[in-house]
Design a protein around this motif. Structure first.
Motif, PDB file in Angstrom:
ATOM      1  N   ASN A 154     -10.059  -4.791  -6.187  1.00 41.45           N
ATOM      2  CA  ASN A 154     -11.258  -5.154  -6.936  1.00 41.45           C
ATOM      3  C   ASN A 154     -12.300  -4.042  -6.824  1.00 41.45           C
ATOM      4  O   ASN A 154     -12.565  -3.536  -5.730  1.00 41.45           O
ATOM      5  N   LYS A 155     -12.893  -3.696  -7.956  1.00 39.33           N
ATOM      6  CA  LYS A 155     -13.907  -2.651  -7.960  1.00 39.33           C
ATOM      7  C   LYS A 155     -15.211  -3.249  -7.441  1.00 39.33           C
ATOM      8  O   LYS A 155     -15.803  -4.140  -8.045  1.00 39.33           O
ATOM      9  N   LEU A 156     -15.656  -2.751  -6.326  1.00 36.55           N
ATOM     10  CA  LEU A 156     -16.887  -3.246  -5.724  1.00 36.55           C
ATOM     11  C   LEU A 156     -17.613  -2.074  -5.067  1.00 36.55           C
ATOM     12  O   LEU A 156     -17.026  -1.325  -4.289  1.00 36.55           O
ATOM     13  N   THR A 157     -18.860  -1.901  -5.384  1.00 37.42           N
ATOM     14  CA  THR A 157     -19.692  -0.828  -4.847  1.00 37.42           C
ATOM     15  C   THR A 157     -21.020  -1.425  -4.385  1.00 37.42           C
ATOM     16  O   THR A 157     -21.356  -2.566  -4.746  1.00 37.42           O
ATOM     17  N   PRO A 158     -21.807  -0.674  -3.609  1.00 38.94           N
ATOM     18  CA  PRO A 158     -23.139  -1.170  -3.237  1.00 38.94           C
ATOM     19  C   PRO A 158     -23.991  -1.521  -4.455  1.00 38.94           C
ATOM     20  O   PRO A 158     -24.731  -2.507  -4.423  1.00 38.94           O
ATOM     21  N   LYS A 159     -23.879  -0.760  -5.537  1.00 33.02           N
ATOM     22  CA  LYS A 159     -24.638  -1.066  -6.753  1.00 33.02           C
ATOM     23  C   LYS A 159     -24.156  -2.370  -7.374  1.00 33.02           C
ATOM     24  O   LYS A 159     -24.965  -3.176  -7.861  1.00 33.02           O
ATOM     25  N   ALA A 160     -22.841  -2.586  -7.365  1.00 33.24           N
ATOM     26  CA  ALA A 160     -22.303  -3.836  -7.911  1.00 33.24           C
ATOM     27  C   ALA A 160     -22.767  -5.031  -7.073  1.00 33.24           C
ATOM     28  O   ALA A 160     -23.044  -6.116  -7.603  1.00 33.24           O
ATOM     29  N   PRO A 166     -12.768  -2.396   2.516  1.00 34.77           N
ATOM     30  CA  PRO A 166     -11.923  -1.377   1.890  1.00 34.77           C
ATOM     31  C   PRO A 166     -10.448  -1.505   2.254  1.00 34.77           C
ATOM     32  O   PRO A 166      -9.577  -1.041   1.514  1.00 34.77           O
ATOM     33  N   GLY A 167     -10.169  -2.162   3.392  1.00 35.66           N
ATOM     34  CA  GLY A 167      -8.777  -2.312   3.806  1.00 35.66           C
ATOM     35  C   GLY A 167      -8.000  -3.284   2.944  1.00 35.66           C
ATOM     36  O   GLY A 167      -6.776  -3.164   2.808  1.00 35.66           O
ATOM     37  N   ARG A 168      -8.701  -4.242   2.318  1.00 37.21           N
ATOM     38  CA  ARG A 168      -8.028  -5.263   1.516  1.00 37.21           C
ATOM     39  C   ARG A 168      -8.680  -5.445   0.146  1.00 37.21           C
ATOM     40  O   ARG A 168      -8.108  -5.123  -0.880  1.00 37.21           O
ATOM     41  N   ASN A 175     -17.491 -10.529   3.035  1.00 35.04           N
ATOM     42  CA  ASN A 175     -16.774  -9.531   2.224  1.00 35.04           C
ATOM     43  C   ASN A 175     -15.725 -10.177   1.323  1.00 35.04           C
ATOM     44  O   ASN A 175     -14.789  -9.528   0.872  1.00 35.04           O
ATOM     45  N   PHE A 176     -15.858 -11.475   1.082  1.00 27.71           N
ATOM     46  CA  PHE A 176     -15.161 -12.202   0.015  1.00 27.71           C
ATOM     47  C   PHE A 176     -13.664 -12.378   0.194  1.00 27.71           C
ATOM     48  O   PHE A 176     -12.974 -12.732  -0.753  1.00 27.71           O
TER      49      PHE A 176
END
Length: 430
Positions: free
Chosen positions: A203-209, A196-198, A117-118
């Motif tokens: 940063n905008k991140l979604t399953p599609k992204a 989602p906690g950090r 999760n980066f």
């Protein structure tokens, strides 16, 4: 098959965390394969991925950050019948990078699930080894200076025979996990997800992204053709089964009755060149000739030719669980360097402890019974002081007897050295 989820401590992650999806997918994959909890060992790392060992009714091991693969390797070698699964975040992946490379090269039958999760989600959202350079993270600009690791490319280059890159939201995630777990050899699944906690707060991140990001990389979908080879532990067993068995350790027969019983501790305090470690070995061998259990701990600096040298021995009628020295029956003090390492222990001794002290050695204030020996006046070389002291201990029948000491020398030394050692013991005991 029934679920292996631990209902007494069910998974609890931040709302929207991809780790929860991975937990459910892993449970379904284990059911799909038909594994019971006693057939599975989950080895977890530190971080949010480190919670997995508590969420499943399986065997479990939770260790240090980045070291999960080392524990898993030992576990699989010792218990090849177990299905061993390692859960590790991108944090542990970076910290334990060398262990990842070794496991890829070794090809032992483990499955590594990388919950990517980066960021270091548990400790504040700092950059990890996989954080994109344009991401905003809790560690400022540092990620802009480092190129993120493509763990699939690295693993394949290091020899991993099975590598998969996928999304934590992929509809076939259960099948991908099951296939990796079934594979006989090292398998790695890099699963991209959201924190989602950090991370997604900045940063905008979604399953599609995530899907779009995965499409821009070299795909990895299971077996790596160039890296196919026999699984490590199976090949290891096949090779060793064809080898002549190694000889076991030489036994020491119990021939004598020791002067005392129960637990007896011996401490030798000297310096480099005084053959302190050898003297410790002799004490243990002597104890074994009396049917006693023996332990030896040595303390010396890496300089070897300079500094302290300390040996601690425990001889006991029963197996020795604790090897520390608390109340030695005998202390041999041959140099100030060694005394300095155990000064506090010496100060607390009582009259029941015998201290044989070489002339010129300084002791702290102590209530122990102290006897001084002038080895130089007796023309005994410094390197022989420890053995000479053991002869004096045996003569007094403290811990070991003279016959036990000589038997130990016969085990430890051969020919000319043995003759010299026995001559010294006889000379001192007279």
């Amino acid at each position: 098959m029934r679920s292996l989820i631990n209902t007494g401590r069910p998974p609890v992650f931040c709302p929207g965390c991809s780790h929860e999806r991975i937990t459910g997918a892993l449970d379904k994959a284990l059911q799909q394969i038909g594994l019971d909890g006693n057939q599975v060992a989950i080895v977890s790392d530190i971080g949010c991925s480190g919670l997995f060992d508590t969420f499943f009714n399986t065997h479990a091991f939770h260790g240090l950050h980045g070291r999960a693969l080392t524990y898993a390797t030992g576990l699989k070698m010792a218990r090849p019948d177990l299905t061993v699964i390692v859960t590790m975040g991108d944090g542990g992946l970076g910290i334990g990078g060398a262990h990842v490379l070794s496991t890829c090269r070794r090809n032992i039958d483990l499955t590594l699930l990388v919950l990517n999760n980066f960021n270091y989600g548990m400790t504040g959202g700092q950059c990890s080894s996989t954080t994109p350079q344009n991401a905003v993270v809790g560690s400022g600009f540092l990620n802009r200076l480092e190129r993120p690791v493509d763990i699939c490319q690295v693993a394949a280059a290091a020899g991993a025979p099975y590598v998969t890159r996928t999304s934590s939201y992929a509809p076939d995630l259960v099948d991908e996990m099951a296939a990796a777990i079934r594979y006989e050899g090292f398998s790695l699944i890099d699963m991209w997800g959201m924190c989602p906690g950090r991370y997604t707060k900045r940063n905008k991140l979604t399953p599609k992204a995530i899907d779009a990001g995965l499409k821009g990389l070299v795909p990895f979908c299971g077996p790596v053709a160039a890296n196919q080879r026999p699984e490590y532990s199976r090949a290891y067993r096949e090779i060793t089964e064809q080898m002549a068995p190694c000889a076991g350790p030489a036994g020491v027969a119990a021939r004598f009755t020791p002067p005392g019983s129960g637990r007896q501790e011996v401490l030798i305090l000297g310096s480099a060149g005084q053959r302190i470690v050898t003297a410790g070995e002799i004490v243990c061998l002597a104890g074994m000739t009396g049917g006693m259990h023996a332990t030896l701990k040595n303390d010396y600096p890496i300089t070897v030719l300079r500094g302290h040298s300390v040996s601690e021995m425990v001889l006991a009628s029963e197996p020795v669980d604790y090897t520390g020295i608390d109340r030695p029956a005998v202390v041999i003090a041959l140099a100030d360097e060694g005394v300095g390492r155990r000064r506090q222990l010496l100060a607390g001794l009582g009259a029941e402890t015998l201290i044989l002290k070489a002339a010129g050695v300084n002791l702290p204030e102590t209530s122990a019974t102290v006897q001084e020996i002038d080895f130089k006046a007796k023309k005994i070389k410094t390197q022989d002081w420890a053995l000479a002291s053991l002869a004096l201990v045996a003569k007094r029948k403290r811990v070991i007897s003279m016959e036990m000491l000589k038997a130990a020398l016969e085990i430890r030394f051969k020919k000319a050295i043995l003759e010299t050692a026995l001559d010294l013991v006889d000379r001192v005991s007279e």
